[in-house]
Motif scaffolding. Structure first.
Motif: not given
Ligand code: PRP
Ligand code: URA
Length: 209
Positions: A183-200
């Motif tokens: 998957s190529i996801d939407e982007g990163l949040n303010e902590k540079s986690y992938i959005v929507p991602g899957l967390g850590d």
């Protein structure tokens, strides 16, 4: 995108949705990463060279195809990349396994290298780097740089969830590296986690949070 292979097989996409679900347990998360990695190994190894060999069936002599000459090294980026190794070894049991330890500094988000142990013949192998998450791209970029310094020539990367920004960062430094992702996801949040991602991914694999 050049040198990016999005694997959208229905079985893999179904399992990715289960991986994204925050209610999926560590036990199930591990099993799913394992299964997806095994399925992805099929695609990543598609270009392995074959040679013609003689074989005798119960009926007659004939020619068959056999893998030729190019051995594989799987190199997970610790910790999370280790979750992808078993599944790949199911399909490529003779592969050697190297390890590169890199973590992201939580404040700077910069990758920090802490471990490296690679097969001595890494230069003669197809190296498949594994890491479920390609976020800013710093970790994979540095892992490939380390591999090249140690003599690796043919390098592919296998990730589960990626971002365009992360892929661009890797390809800015290593444009020839093929990246296989689910998957190529939407982007990163303010902590540079992938959005929507899957967390850590590391925490979810090993149950550390
Ligand atoms: C995660 C992940 C990647 C990296 C991706 O590792 O497994 O290695 O972050 O982020 P980047 O693309 O912005 O560099 P983490 O630092 O959480 O370490 P861990 O695997 O030990 O948990
Ligand atoms: N590392 C992870 O494990 N998850 C992300 O979303 C980003 C980096």
């Amino acid at each position: 995108m050049k040198n990016v292979f999005l694997i959208n097989h229905p079985l893999i996409q179904h399992k990715l949705t289960m991986l994204r679900d925050k209610n999926t347990s560590s036990k199930d998360f591990r099993a799913l990463v394992n299964e997806v990695s095994m399925l992805m190994a099929y695609e990543v190894t598609r270009s392995l060279p074959l040679e013609e060999v003689d074989v005798e069936t119960p009926i007659c002599k004939t020619k068959g195809k056999a893998l030729h000459g190019l051995d594989v090294a799987i190199v997970p980026i610790m910790r999370a990349g280790m979750g992808m190794v078993e599944g790949m070894l199911t399909l490529i049991p003779n592969a050697k396994v190297g390890h590169i330890g890199i973590y992201r500094n939580e404040e700077t988000i910069q990758p920090v290298e802490y471990y490296c142990k690679l097969p001595t013949d890494i230069a003669n192998r197809l190296v498949i780097v594994t890491d479920p998450m390609l976020a800013t791209g710093g970790s994979l970029r540095d892992a490939i740089t380390i591999l090249k310094k140690r003599g690796a020539v043919q390098i592919k990367a296998m990730t589960l969830v990626s971002t365009e920004i992360g892929i661009a960062e890797v390809h800015r430094h290593h444009p020839e590296t093929e990246i296989f992702t689910v998957s190529i996801d939407e982007g990163l949040n303010e902590k540079s986690y992938i959005v929507p991602g899957l967390g850590d991914a590391g925490d979810r694999l090993f149950g550390t949070k």
